[in-house]
Design an enzyme around this catalytic site. Structure first.
Site, PDB file in Angstrom:
ATOM      1  CB  SER A  52      -0.912   0.007   1.235  1.00  0.00           C
ATOM      2  OG  SER A  52      -1.782  -1.101   1.215  1.00  0.00           O
ATOM      3  CG  HIS A  84      -2.409  -4.959  -2.219  1.00  0.00           C
ATOM      4  ND1 HIS A  84      -1.133  -5.410  -1.961  1.00  0.00           N
ATOM      5  CD2 HIS A  84      -2.746  -4.193  -1.144  1.00  0.00           C
ATOM      6  CE1 HIS A  84      -0.724  -4.949  -0.793  1.00  0.00           C
ATOM      7  NE2 HIS A  84      -1.692  -4.213  -0.270  1.00  0.00           N
ATOM      8  CG  HIS A 122      -1.995  -8.834   3.209  1.00  0.00           C
ATOM      9  ND1 HIS A 122      -2.375  -8.372   1.968  1.00  0.00           N
ATOM     10  CD2 HIS A 122      -1.146  -7.892   3.720  1.00  0.00           C
ATOM     11  CE1 HIS A 122      -1.784  -7.207   1.734  1.00  0.00           C
ATOM     12  NE2 HIS A 122      -1.035  -6.903   2.779  1.00  0.00           N
ATOM     13  CE1 TYR A 140      -5.889  -8.530   5.239  1.00  0.00           C
ATOM     14  CE2 TYR A 140      -3.743  -7.923   6.109  1.00  0.00           C
ATOM     15  CZ  TYR A 140      -4.785  -7.697   5.230  1.00  0.00           C
ATOM     16  OH  TYR A 140      -4.717  -6.656   4.344  1.00  0.00           O
ATOM     17  CD  GLU A 141      -5.932 -11.156   1.180  1.00  0.00           C
ATOM     18  OE1 GLU A 141      -6.741 -11.499   0.296  1.00  0.00           O
ATOM     19  OE2 GLU A 141      -4.800 -10.680   0.919  1.00  0.00           O
ATOM     20  CB  ALA A 171       1.325   0.770   4.364  1.00  0.00           C
ATOM     21  CG  MET A 223      -1.464  -6.154   9.631  1.00  0.00           C
ATOM     22  SD  MET A 223      -3.214  -5.751   9.330  1.00  0.00           S
ATOM     23  CE  MET A 223      -3.512  -4.554  10.659  1.00  0.00           C
ATOM     24  CB  SER A 224       2.541  -7.720   4.584  1.00  0.00           C
ATOM     25  OG  SER A 224       3.262  -6.488   4.553  1.00  0.00           O
ATOM     26  CG  ASN A 281      -0.769   3.984  11.347  1.00  0.00           C
ATOM     27  OD1 ASN A 281      -0.730   3.346  10.285  1.00  0.00           O
ATOM     28  ND2 ASN A 281      -0.644   3.419  12.537  1.00  0.00           N
ATOM     29  CG  HIS A 329      -7.125  -0.690   4.428  1.00  0.00           C
ATOM     30  ND1 HIS A 329      -5.784  -0.989   4.533  1.00  0.00           N
ATOM     31  CD2 HIS A 329      -7.443  -0.874   3.120  1.00  0.00           C
ATOM     32  CE1 HIS A 329      -5.311  -1.357   3.354  1.00  0.00           C
ATOM     33  NE2 HIS A 329      -6.295  -1.285   2.482  1.00  0.00           N
TER      34      HIS A 329
END
Length: 278
Positions: free
Chosen positions: A34, A65, A87, A89-90, A117, A212-213, A236, A248
């Site tokens: 991102s 993406h 990811h 988390y998907e 990100a 998260m990646s 952030n 997000h």
């Protein structure tokens, strides 16, 4: 490994070599997270390959993406640019990018440049800044190598983020006048953001940024014998460090504002890397 998986990897790698005009293809691949999507517009003589054409590549289901691969050049440097990642988390699968990384290695890639990100754990490293990843914390304690066999599965993760590549990135950043801080990236599964208590825990563990990646892909790349360089675009401050609700949408908004400068830095770094980074 399952024969169907290996077949998908071989077919995907053969297609990439064909689209690249035959061997040898680019030795450097870049995964765009991102905020980094602007790099796609910088690829010269680009050949566009949708992920859907590559049987070893997963479908992409996250905003920002695109799900396409570009083969071309950044300045004089031949590259493959991956616009998007799957990811963990998907689906909960830490090996979601295994087919991608194996395909890149089989197609002749020797260096993986990752971007993401991330949230900062240090108020001095604010939104819009870029952090060069020096090391990581696998807080999820999941491995994309589960199911592998043989002694090769026990991958040495010392210098997971290649020291020489980091030195070259620092030199390119200095020449561009963009100071580049190095730090430790903590992988949390998500998709929820961290609590203030979790942010305090990560700070005490020595992390500088959280996301998260990236960590699963780094493990996969090292297992495949690739060198890794990785950059985080800070979007952030971690929860509890600023009076801003995390979302997000906010990640994408801040990333869009800072993306041009981050992409200019990434272009300079890629052009500073030796094209043959075996």
């Amino acid at each position: 490994m399952h024969p169907e998986f290996e077949s998908d990897v071989r077919r995907s790698a053969a297609l990439l070599r064909e689209r690249a005009g035959g061997a040898p293809g680019p030795r450097i691949a870049v995964v765009l997270g991102s905020g980094w999507g602007g790099l796609a517009a910088e690829v010269e003589d680009a050949v566009d390959v949708p992920y859907g054409d590559l049987p070893a590549f997963p479908p992409i289901g996250v905003g920002g993406h695109a799900g396409r691969l570009l083969i071309g050049r950044i300045g004089p440097t031949p590259v493959m640019v991956l616009c998007g990642r799957k990811h963990a988390y998907e689906t909960g699968d830490a090996a979601a990018m295994k087919g991608v990384i194996r395909t890149l290695a089989a197609a002749g890639v020797r260096t993986l440049v990752q971007t993401n990100a991330a949230g900062s754990l240090d108020p001095a490293l604010g939104p819009g800044e870029v952090m060069l990843i020096a090391d990581h914390l696998n807080l999820v304690q999941r491995s994309p190598l589960i199911g592998e066999t043989g002694n090769e599965r026990f991958v040495d993760m010392a210098d997971a983020y290649d020291p020489l590549l980091r030195q070259q990135a620092q030199s390119a950043a200095q020449a561009l006048g963009s100071p580049l801080r190095e730090g430790v990236y903590a992988w949390m599964l998500g998709p929820q953001f961290e609590t203030p208590a979790e942010i305090r825990m990560l700070q005490r563990l020595g992390a500088d940024a959280v996301g998260m990646s990236t960590v699963p892909e780094t493990i996969l790349a090292r297992h495949a014998g690739l060198k890794v360089l990785a950059l985080s675009l800070i979007t952030n401050l971690g929860c509890g460090l600023a009076e801003v609700a995390l979302s997000h949408h906010q990640t994408l908004s801040v990333a869009a504002q800072a993306g041009d400068r981050a992409v200019a830095l990434l272009c300079a770094i890629l052009q500073a890397l030796p094209p043959e980074t075996a």
